[in-house]
Design a protein around this motif. Sequence first.
Motif, PDB file in Angstrom:
ATOM      1  N   ASN A 290      26.834  46.950   4.982  1.00 44.91           N
ATOM      2  CA  ASN A 290      27.053  45.652   4.331  1.00 44.91           C
ATOM      3  C   ASN A 290      26.425  45.656   2.943  1.00 44.91           C
ATOM      4  O   ASN A 290      25.394  44.989   2.714  1.00 44.91           O
ATOM      5  N   PRO A 291      26.989  46.401   2.004  1.00 48.91           N
ATOM      6  CA  PRO A 291      26.386  46.495   0.666  1.00 48.91           C
ATOM      7  C   PRO A 291      26.281  45.127  -0.005  1.00 48.91           C
ATOM      8  O   PRO A 291      27.185  44.290   0.109  1.00 48.91           O
ATOM      9  N   GLY A 292      25.137  44.920  -0.663  1.00 49.38           N
ATOM     10  CA  GLY A 292      24.900  43.651  -1.342  1.00 49.38           C
ATOM     11  C   GLY A 292      24.278  42.597  -0.455  1.00 49.38           C
ATOM     12  O   GLY A 292      24.062  41.457  -0.889  1.00 49.38           O
ATOM     13  N   ALA A 293      23.972  42.941   0.791  1.00 48.27           N
ATOM     14  CA  ALA A 293      23.397  41.973   1.724  1.00 48.27           C
ATOM     15  C   ALA A 293      22.051  41.465   1.225  1.00 48.27           C
ATOM     16  O   ALA A 293      21.225  42.232   0.725  1.00 48.27           O
ATOM     17  N   ARG A 294      21.840  40.164   1.389  1.00 49.90           N
ATOM     18  CA  ARG A 294      20.568  39.551   1.033  1.00 49.90           C
ATOM     19  C   ARG A 294      19.634  39.568   2.246  1.00 49.90           C
ATOM     20  O   ARG A 294      20.089  39.733   3.385  1.00 49.90           O
ATOM     21  N   PRO A 295      18.330  39.393   2.006  1.00 49.83           N
ATOM     22  CA  PRO A 295      17.371  39.459   3.114  1.00 49.83           C
ATOM     23  C   PRO A 295      17.717  38.537   4.278  1.00 49.83           C
ATOM     24  O   PRO A 295      17.540  38.916   5.445  1.00 49.83           O
ATOM     25  N   LYS A 296      18.219  37.309   3.998  1.00 51.15           N
ATOM     26  CA  LYS A 296      18.551  36.391   5.083  1.00 51.15           C
ATOM     27  C   LYS A 296      19.658  36.970   5.965  1.00 51.15           C
ATOM     28  O   LYS A 296      19.577  36.934   7.204  1.00 51.15           O
ATOM     29  N   ALA A 297      20.693  37.544   5.310  1.00 52.56           N
ATOM     30  CA  ALA A 297      21.803  38.130   6.068  1.00 52.56           C
ATOM     31  C   ALA A 297      21.343  39.354   6.852  1.00 52.56           C
ATOM     32  O   ALA A 297      21.799  39.604   7.973  1.00 52.56           O
ATOM     33  N   ILE A 298      20.434  40.123   6.243  1.00 56.49           N
ATOM     34  CA  ILE A 298      19.912  41.310   6.935  1.00 56.49           C
ATOM     35  C   ILE A 298      19.147  40.887   8.182  1.00 56.49           C
ATOM     36  O   ILE A 298      19.298  41.477   9.260  1.00 56.49           O
ATOM     37  N   ALA A 299      18.308  39.851   8.052  1.00 53.75           N
ATOM     38  CA  ALA A 299      17.529  39.372   9.192  1.00 53.75           C
ATOM     39  C   ALA A 299      18.453  38.874  10.296  1.00 53.75           C
ATOM     40  O   ALA A 299      18.247  39.182  11.484  1.00 53.75           O
ATOM     41  N   GLU A 300      19.472  38.106   9.923  1.00 54.03           N
ATOM     42  CA  GLU A 300      20.396  37.578  10.924  1.00 54.03           C
ATOM     43  C   GLU A 300      21.203  38.692  11.592  1.00 54.03           C
ATOM     44  O   GLU A 300      21.475  38.655  12.787  1.00 54.03           O
ATOM     45  N   GLY A 301      21.581  39.715  10.790  1.00 54.78           N
ATOM     46  CA  GLY A 301      22.417  40.790  11.315  1.00 54.78           C
ATOM     47  C   GLY A 301      21.664  41.793  12.161  1.00 54.78           C
ATOM     48  O   GLY A 301      22.261  42.468  13.012  1.00 54.78           O
ATOM     49  N   THR A 302      20.358  41.900  11.923  1.00 54.92           N
ATOM     50  CA  THR A 302      19.568  42.904  12.648  1.00 54.92           C
ATOM     51  C   THR A 302      18.670  42.305  13.721  1.00 54.92           C
ATOM     52  O   THR A 302      18.183  43.038  14.589  1.00 54.92           O
ATOM     53  N   GLY A 303      18.432  40.999  13.635  1.00 59.03           N
ATOM     54  CA  GLY A 303      17.525  40.376  14.593  1.00 59.03           C
ATOM     55  C   GLY A 303      16.068  40.528  14.222  1.00 59.03           C
ATOM     56  O   GLY A 303      15.182  40.136  14.992  1.00 59.03           O
ATOM     57  N   LEU A 304      15.780  41.090  13.056  1.00 58.89           N
ATOM     58  CA  LEU A 304      14.402  41.237  12.592  1.00 58.89           C
ATOM     59  C   LEU A 304      13.914  39.925  11.999  1.00 58.89           C
ATOM     60  O   LEU A 304      14.703  39.092  11.534  1.00 58.89           O
ATOM     61  N   SER A 306      12.496  37.275   9.376  1.00 66.82           N
ATOM     62  CA  SER A 306      12.835  37.131   7.957  1.00 66.82           C
ATOM     63  C   SER A 306      11.727  37.645   7.046  1.00 66.82           C
ATOM     64  O   SER A 306      11.990  38.350   6.069  1.00 66.82           O
ATOM     65  N   ASP A 307      10.466  37.282   7.350  1.00 69.00           N
ATOM     66  CA  ASP A 307       9.357  37.730   6.503  1.00 69.00           C
ATOM     67  C   ASP A 307       9.241  39.247   6.516  1.00 69.00           C
ATOM     68  O   ASP A 307       8.981  39.873   5.473  1.00 69.00           O
ATOM     69  N   LEU A 308       9.431  39.861   7.691  1.00 70.31           N
ATOM     70  CA  LEU A 308       9.364  41.321   7.799  1.00 70.31           C
ATOM     71  C   LEU A 308      10.471  41.970   6.972  1.00 70.31           C
ATOM     72  O   LEU A 308      10.242  42.979   6.285  1.00 70.31           O
ATOM     73  N   VAL A 309      11.663  41.391   7.000  1.00 74.91           N
ATOM     74  CA  VAL A 309      12.786  41.935   6.243  1.00 74.91           C
ATOM     75  C   VAL A 309      12.508  41.863   4.743  1.00 74.91           C
ATOM     76  O   VAL A 309      12.714  42.836   4.016  1.00 74.91           O
ATOM     77  N   ARG A 310      12.021  40.708   4.269  1.00 71.78           N
ATOM     78  CA  ARG A 310      11.742  40.560   2.835  1.00 71.78           C
ATOM     79  C   ARG A 310      10.682  41.561   2.374  1.00 71.78           C
ATOM     80  O   ARG A 310      10.833  42.221   1.345  1.00 71.78           O
ATOM     81  N   GLN A 311       9.609  41.680   3.142  1.00 67.82           N
ATOM     82  CA  GLN A 311       8.534  42.601   2.767  1.00 67.82           C
ATOM     83  C   GLN A 311       9.008  44.055   2.801  1.00 67.82           C
ATOM     84  O   GLN A 311       8.715  44.844   1.892  1.00 67.82           O
ATOM     85  N   THR A 312       9.751  44.400   3.857  1.00 65.57           N
ATOM     86  CA  THR A 312      10.212  45.783   4.000  1.00 65.57           C
ATOM     87  C   THR A 312      11.231  46.134   2.935  1.00 65.57           C
ATOM     88  O   THR A 312      11.182  47.235   2.357  1.00 65.57           O
ATOM     89  N   CYS A 313      12.150  45.218   2.622  1.00 63.23           N
ATOM     90  CA  CYS A 313      13.140  45.487   1.576  1.00 63.23           C
ATOM     91  C   CYS A 313      12.462  45.696   0.225  1.00 63.23           C
ATOM     92  O   CYS A 313      12.861  46.557  -0.557  1.00 63.23           O
ATOM     93  N   SER A 314      11.421  44.910  -0.043  1.00 63.94           N
ATOM     94  CA  SER A 314      10.692  45.055  -1.296  1.00 63.94           C
ATOM     95  C   SER A 314      10.026  46.429  -1.378  1.00 63.94           C
ATOM     96  O   SER A 314      10.081  47.113  -2.409  1.00 63.94           O
ATOM     97  N   ARG A 315       9.404  46.864  -0.275  1.00 63.20           N
ATOM     98  CA  ARG A 315       8.762  48.187  -0.265  1.00 63.20           C
ATOM     99  C   ARG A 315       9.808  49.299  -0.376  1.00 63.20           C
ATOM    100  O   ARG A 315       9.587  50.314  -1.058  1.00 63.20           O
ATOM    101  N   MET A 316      10.955  49.120   0.299  1.00 67.19           N
ATOM    102  CA  MET A 316      12.007  50.137   0.235  1.00 67.19           C
ATOM    103  C   MET A 316      12.582  50.241  -1.176  1.00 67.19           C
ATOM    104  O   MET A 316      12.972  51.333  -1.612  1.00 67.19           O
TER     105      MET A 316
END
Length: 339
Positions: A290-304, A306-316
Motif C-alpha cells: 500500500n504505497p503512500g500509506a499514512r500511519p493511521k492506515a498502517i495501524a488499521e491495516g496491521t492491527g498495531l 497507532s503510537d507504535l506505528v508512528r514511532q516505528t515509521c519515524s525510526r524506519m
Amino acid sequence: MNDTPYDPPHLYSAVPAEPRPLQPAQQRIRTAWTADELMATEFPEPKWAVPGIISEGVNLLAGPPKVGKSWLSLGLALSVAAGGTAMDTIPVEGGPVLYLALEDTPRRLKTRMGKILSGTAAPSGLTLATSCPPLPQGGNEAIAQWLDRNPEARMVVIDVFAKMRGNSAPGASAYDADYAAVGHAKRIADHYGVAMVLVHHVRKAASDDFLAEVSGTNGLAGAADATLVLKRSRGQADGVLHVTGRDVDEAEYALRFYAEAGAWQLLEGPAADHTIGDTRATILRFVRANPGARPKAIAEGTGLESDLVRQTCSRMAKDVQLIRQDGGYVVPGVTGGDA
C-alpha cells in the motif's frame, strides 16, 4: 621423447608426477568474431544448477566459520543430483553432481546426509570424495576424468577451496596468485559447461560491501563468474545469501536453517522483510503493498497500536527503510521510493 601413453589418475589416486594439462577450451570454442557476426549469433542460455542462483561457471560461496556453508552446499548437491527442489523452494533439473568434502570423514558425511534426507533415498547421481589432489597437481585432471564419465553432470562442489588451490607461482603477487587459483577451476567449468562451487571463507572484519568480506584479494571474486556470501542475520531469518555475478542478477535471499533437519529453506519475499524486527517487518510488508500509506492506515491495516506505528515509521525513515512521501510512506526503490 617419451612415447609411453599417459595414464590419467583416478579421482582418489595420489598426486601424479606429471599431470596432463586439460585441453584448453579455446581449442573447442570459437573466441573471435566481427561485430556484425557476433550480433547475428544465437547463444544458448546459461545452464543453471540452481536457477537464478548457481549457473554454469565458477561460483565462489563464502561465509564465516560455522555459519552453515557445508550444510548449504551438501543440501544443494543432494537436491541437484536427485532433481526436485533446492532449499525447499526452487525447482532444479536433476543430474550427476561431484561433491569433494575435503574437511569431512565418510562417517560425518553419512550422518549429515541422513539428517538432510530424512528417510528419503540417497541419489545415486551424487559422487562424494574426501580427498583429491590440488588442482594444479592433478586435481583438475581428476575432476575432468569424472566429468568425462558423467557428460550430463550439472555441478561440482569443492569444500573447501583452500584444500585444492595449490601453491602460488614463485614471485606472483597475492592478487595474481588468487586469480590464477580460481582460474584452474574456471578452465574446467568453461570446458565442460558445468557449475563449479568453491566453498571459501570471509574475513573477520565486516564490511558494507559483501564482496569485500571474501577472504583473500579481489583476484578471487574477479576470476569467479559469481560470488555468493552467506551471512548471519537478525530478525526472522537465520542468514542472508548475497549473490552477484556475470550471469546472475545481484540479489539478497533470506534463509532459515532447520538444525534438526540440517536444511536451509529459502524464505518468501525480499530479504529485508525477514532481517528486521517483527514490527518493522509487518509495517514494511504493508507499505510495500500500500504505497503512500499514512500511519493511521498502517495501524488499521496491521492491527498495531497507532503510537507504535508512528514511532516505528519515524525510526524506519531515519534508517532509510521507509521514505516519507506526501504525508505517507513508501519503500525505497518501490513505486517511486527513491532512496
